[in-house]
Motif scaffolding. Structure first.
Motif, short mmCIF file in Angstrom:
data_model
loop_
_atom_site.label_atom_id
_atom_site.label_comp_id
_atom_site.label_asym_id
_atom_site.label_seq_id
_atom_site.Cartn_x
_atom_site.Cartn_y
_atom_site.Cartn_z
N ASP A 1 -66.44 -46.52 -26.87
CA ASP A 1 -65.87 -46.15 -25.57
C ASP A 1 -66.91 -45.49 -24.68
O ASP A 1 -67.00 -45.78 -23.48
CB ASP A 1 -64.68 -45.21 -25.75
N SER A 2 -67.70 -44.59 -25.25
CA SER A 2 -68.74 -43.90 -24.47
C SER A 2 -69.79 -44.88 -23.96
O SER A 2 -70.20 -44.81 -22.81
CB SER A 2 -69.43 -42.83 -25.32
N ASN A 3 -70.19 -45.81 -24.81
CA ASN A 3 -71.18 -46.80 -24.40
C ASN A 3 -70.62 -47.73 -23.34
O ASN A 3 -71.31 -48.08 -22.37
CB ASN A 3 -71.68 -47.60 -25.60
N ASN A 4 -69.37 -48.15 -23.48
CA ASN A 4 -68.74 -49.00 -22.46
C ASN A 4 -68.66 -48.28 -21.12
O ASN A 4 -68.91 -48.88 -20.07
CB ASN A 4 -67.35 -49.45 -22.91
N ALA A 5 -68.33 -46.99 -21.14
CA ALA A 5 -68.26 -46.22 -19.90
C ALA A 5 -69.64 -46.11 -19.27
O ALA A 5 -69.78 -46.24 -18.04
CB ALA A 5 -67.69 -44.83 -20.17
N ALA A 6 -70.67 -45.90 -20.08
CA ALA A 6 -72.03 -45.80 -19.56
C ALA A 6 -72.48 -47.12 -18.95
O ALA A 6 -73.08 -47.16 -17.88
CB ALA A 6 -73.00 -45.36 -20.66
N ILE A 7 -72.15 -48.22 -19.61
CA ILE A 7 -72.50 -49.54 -19.07
C ILE A 7 -71.79 -49.77 -17.74
O ILE A 7 -72.40 -50.24 -16.78
CB ILE A 7 -72.15 -50.66 -20.09
N GLY A 8 -70.52 -49.41 -17.67
CA GLY A 8 -69.77 -49.54 -16.42
C GLY A 8 -70.39 -48.71 -15.32
O GLY A 8 -70.50 -49.15 -14.17
N HIS A 9 -70.82 -47.50 -15.65
CA HIS A 9 -71.46 -46.62 -14.67
C HIS A 9 -72.75 -47.25 -14.16
O HIS A 9 -72.99 -47.27 -12.95
CB HIS A 9 -71.74 -45.25 -15.30
#
Length: 95
Positions: free
Chosen positions: A78-86
């Motif tokens: 989840d954290s990595n997906n959020a960072a990629i989205g950012h």
């Protein structure tokens, strides 16, 4: 501790972990070589658990460990997906 990966002769920071967190679970579970290194940033006490220790643990303990690893991996995903989205938003790209 800092989790780093060597790339082109440089250490790239992947994550920082705090007290109570664990690392190395993918290699532990799959037997594959580790994909990153851990560097301590201050005095640190660690506990190394070998794969062979699992057979000596009770079923309840193994289930608890499994649940913790799954929860930890989902949090990181989840954290990595959020960072990629950012970063995609920052770069003005999508998909």
């Amino acid at each position: 501790v800092a989790v780093v990966k060597e790339r082109d002769g440089n250490s790239v920071l992947l994550a920082n972990f705090n007290a109570g967190q664990f690392f190395g679970e993918v290699s532990f579970l799959t037997g594959r070589p580790r994909t990153a290194s851990v560097i301590t940033l201050e005095k640190t006490i660690t506990l190394k658990i070998g794969r062979e220790a699992l057979v000596h643990l009770g079923v309840d303990v193994r289930e608890m460990l499994k649940d913790q690893v799954i929860s930890n991996l989902l949090f990181r995903l989840d954290s990595n997906n959020a960072a990629i989205g950012h970063y995609r938003s920052f770069l003005g790209t999508s998909s």
